[in-house]
Design a protein around this motif. Structure first.
Motif, short mmCIF file in Angstrom:
data_model
loop_
_atom_site.label_atom_id
_atom_site.label_comp_id
_atom_site.label_asym_id
_atom_site.label_seq_id
_atom_site.Cartn_x
_atom_site.Cartn_y
_atom_site.Cartn_z
N ALA A 33 7.96 -21.73 36.74
CA ALA A 33 9.18 -21.37 37.39
C ALA A 33 10.50 -22.01 36.88
CB ALA A 33 9.06 -21.08 38.84
N GLY A 34 10.46 -23.09 37.11
CA GLY A 34 11.34 -24.11 36.82
C GLY A 34 11.84 -23.77 35.32
N GLN A 35 10.85 -23.78 34.33
CA GLN A 35 11.30 -23.48 33.13
C GLN A 35 11.93 -22.40 32.83
OE1 GLN A 35 7.92 -22.36 30.17
NE2 GLN A 35 8.35 -24.29 29.14
N ALA A 36 11.51 -21.21 33.51
CA ALA A 36 12.14 -20.04 33.42
C ALA A 36 13.58 -19.97 34.02
CB ALA A 36 11.03 -18.87 34.18
N GLY A 37 13.89 -20.82 34.80
CA GLY A 37 15.20 -20.83 35.64
C GLY A 37 15.13 -20.18 36.76
N LEU A 38 13.93 -19.98 37.37
CA LEU A 38 13.47 -19.18 38.36
C LEU A 38 13.58 -19.78 39.61
CD1 LEU A 38 12.73 -16.10 39.25
CD2 LEU A 38 10.40 -17.08 38.99
N ALA A 39 14.35 -19.63 40.74
CA ALA A 39 14.00 -20.08 42.11
C ALA A 39 13.13 -19.61 42.74
CB ALA A 39 15.75 -19.95 42.80
N LEU A 40 12.06 -20.24 43.53
CA LEU A 40 11.10 -19.78 44.23
C LEU A 40 11.63 -19.48 45.83
CD1 LEU A 40 8.08 -21.71 43.06
CD2 LEU A 40 8.61 -19.47 42.47
N PRO A 41 11.14 -18.37 46.51
CA PRO A 41 11.57 -18.24 47.76
C PRO A 41 10.78 -19.10 48.93
CG PRO A 41 9.90 -16.49 47.13
CD PRO A 41 10.30 -17.43 45.90
N ALA A 42 11.08 -19.06 50.05
CA ALA A 42 10.21 -19.68 50.77
C ALA A 42 8.94 -19.01 51.38
CB ALA A 42 10.93 -19.68 52.48
N PHE A 43 7.76 -19.77 51.10
CA PHE A 43 6.53 -19.28 51.53
C PHE A 43 5.77 -20.45 52.31
CE2 PHE A 43 6.48 -21.38 47.43
CZ PHE A 43 5.27 -21.88 47.19
N ARG A 44 4.31 -20.22 52.64
CA ARG A 44 3.60 -20.99 53.11
C ARG A 44 2.30 -21.07 52.10
NH1 ARG A 44 2.68 -20.26 59.28
NH2 ARG A 44 2.48 -18.12 58.76
N SER A 45 1.75 -22.31 52.08
CA SER A 45 0.30 -22.38 51.30
C SER A 45 -0.66 -23.10 52.02
CB SER A 45 0.71 -23.01 49.94
OG SER A 45 0.72 -24.32 50.46
N ALA A 46 -1.87 -22.96 51.39
CA ALA A 46 -3.07 -23.58 51.70
C ALA A 46 -3.99 -23.67 50.91
CB ALA A 46 -4.07 -22.78 53.13
N CYS A 47 -4.92 -24.73 50.82
CA CYS A 47 -5.89 -24.79 49.69
C CYS A 47 -7.25 -24.56 50.48
CB CYS A 47 -5.85 -26.43 49.37
SG CYS A 47 -7.11 -26.66 48.32
N THR A 48 -7.82 -23.60 49.62
CA THR A 48 -9.15 -23.21 50.04
C THR A 48 -10.31 -24.09 49.89
OG1 THR A 48 -9.29 -22.02 48.02
CG2 THR A 48 -8.80 -20.68 49.79
N VAL A 49 -9.97 -25.50 49.05
CA VAL A 49 -11.08 -26.30 49.19
C VAL A 49 -11.01 -27.00 50.47
CG1 VAL A 49 -11.63 -28.62 48.04
CG2 VAL A 49 -10.66 -27.08 46.66
N ALA A 88 5.23 -15.41 52.48
CA ALA A 88 3.76 -15.08 52.41
C ALA A 88 3.07 -16.17 52.44
CB ALA A 88 3.52 -14.42 51.05
N LEU A 89 1.64 -16.17 52.65
CA LEU A 89 0.77 -17.42 52.56
C LEU A 89 0.01 -17.44 51.26
CD1 LEU A 89 -0.88 -19.48 53.73
CD2 LEU A 89 -2.30 -17.94 54.74
N LEU A 90 0.48 -18.36 50.63
CA LEU A 90 -0.30 -18.51 49.13
C LEU A 90 -1.47 -19.46 49.36
CD1 LEU A 90 0.41 -17.51 46.40
CD2 LEU A 90 1.55 -19.96 45.99
N LEU A 91 -2.67 -18.81 48.73
CA LEU A 91 -3.77 -19.60 48.58
C LEU A 91 -4.32 -20.01 47.28
CD1 LEU A 91 -5.82 -17.27 51.02
CD2 LEU A 91 -4.93 -19.36 51.82
N ALA A 92 -4.90 -21.21 47.03
CA ALA A 92 -5.21 -21.36 45.84
C ALA A 92 -6.48 -22.41 46.09
CB ALA A 92 -4.31 -22.00 44.82
N HIS A 93 -7.39 -22.27 45.11
CA HIS A 93 -8.48 -23.23 45.24
C HIS A 93 -8.17 -24.55 44.34
CE1 HIS A 93 -12.63 -23.74 46.93
NE2 HIS A 93 -12.97 -24.48 45.98
N ASN A 94 -7.96 -25.75 44.99
CA ASN A 94 -6.96 -26.94 44.37
C ASN A 94 -5.76 -26.31 44.31
OD1 ASN A 94 -6.65 -29.23 43.41
ND2 ASN A 94 -7.39 -28.89 41.46
N ALA A 95 -5.20 -26.42 45.16
CA ALA A 95 -3.95 -25.73 45.42
C ALA A 95 -2.76 -26.53 44.87
CB ALA A 95 -3.34 -25.48 47.03
N ALA A 96 -2.99 -27.92 44.82
CA ALA A 96 -2.11 -29.02 44.08
C ALA A 96 -1.84 -28.57 42.74
CB ALA A 96 -2.50 -30.11 44.06
#
Length: 282
Positions: A99-115, A81-89
């Motif tokens: 996710a790391g605290q939960a021991g969860l491995a994240l899949p491959a995805f793309r991101s963009a910052c709406t700022v 998926a493409l993940l968006l967030a305002h101030n994505a950092a």
């Protein structure tokens, strides 16, 4: 392509302290669904400054789902998926740390910052904070409600792509060089029988000790400190901060070796203390 606009609120300065999440799902430029949930963080400390911002307290999340359960609608649609967030950092930092605290491995995805998308599409605005851009577009907003912020983020991305004359949000982000690809992650806990687990066992460490700790720098920037094995078989801690780039033992590593956990954002304090004792550096 699935597009997910995401927003987190946190209980304290730790990036792994997500206490609320909002998500908006888009397909072919149309909002197809929304999700909102409070989250019960593993670290239950709610700082007064954070509460003053979003109004969420420890009592509010006492019966809320944990991170993995609350994030289920997002996690099942995140691959590719493409993940968006305002101030994505910030929001990506929360996603990774929790996710790391939960021991969860994240899949491959793309991101963009709406700022960044808003800056390109609406360059004359006084600033590109979420309330400013939302007001410019005539959007109603309860700022710091994760559900409202995620919806505003989605609407901003759609409006920015339209204003830029691009075919899609992904096209707009790619055109201005703000489309980021993220490779699949690894769970923070070593797999049973794996190389990291065997190295830990050989050193007398618990196989459940995380191989990565996330620490807060002096300005709040998160850094990764990894437990690694040298060519000679010795275990050591290495950091990805700027100071460590010059071969020095940075203050983050020194702190963990002393068993200090004040700046620990992700990882178990008891494990840090045990690690310090076993490495004989305390």
């Amino acid at each position: 392509m699935t597009v997910i606009a995401l927003d987190f609120e946190t209980a304290n300065a730790g990036r792994d302290s997500a206490c609320a999440v909002g998500a908006v799902f888009l397909e072919d430029g149309v909002v197809t669904g929304e999700a909102y949930s409070l989250i019960r963080p593993k670290n239950p400390r709610f700082d007064a400054g954070n509460v003053a911002i979003h109004g969420i307290t420890a009592r509010d999340v006492a019966g809320a789902p944990d991170f993995v359960e609350a994030m289920a609608p997002v996690l099942k649609r995140l691959p590719g998926a493409l993940l968006l967030a305002h101030n994505a950092a910030f929001d990506l930092g929360v996603l990774r740390a929790a996710a790391g605290q939960a021991g969860l491995a994240l899949p491959a995805f793309r991101s963009a910052c709406t700022v960044a998308l808003a800056r390109h599409a609406f360059p004359t605005l006084a600033n590109h904070k979420l309330p400013t851009v939302a007001a410019h577009l005539g959007l109603t907003l309860r700022h710091h409600h994760a559900g409202d912020d995620a919806l505003a983020c989605a609407r901003i991305a759609l409006a920015a792509a339209k204003a830029a004359g691009t075919a899609s949000i992904a096209h707009h982000a790619g055109l201005i060089g703000k489309l980021v690809s993220h490779a699949p992650g690894r769970a923070a806990v070593p797999a049973a029988g794996g190389l990291a687990a065997r190295a830990l066992k050989a050193a007398g460490l618990s196989a459940t000790v995380a191989t990565r700790f996330v620490v807060r720098g002096s300005t709040g920037t998160p850094y990764n400190v990894d437990l690694t094995r040298s060519a000679g078989g010795a275990l050591r801690l290495s950091c990805d901060c700027r100071g460590a780039m010059f071969g020095r033992q940075c203050r983050h590593v020194k702190g963990l070796l002393r068993g200090e956990v004040d700046d620990l954002l992700s990882g178990n304090a008891a494990e840090v203390a045990g690690l310090a004792r076993r490495l004989g550096q305390r």
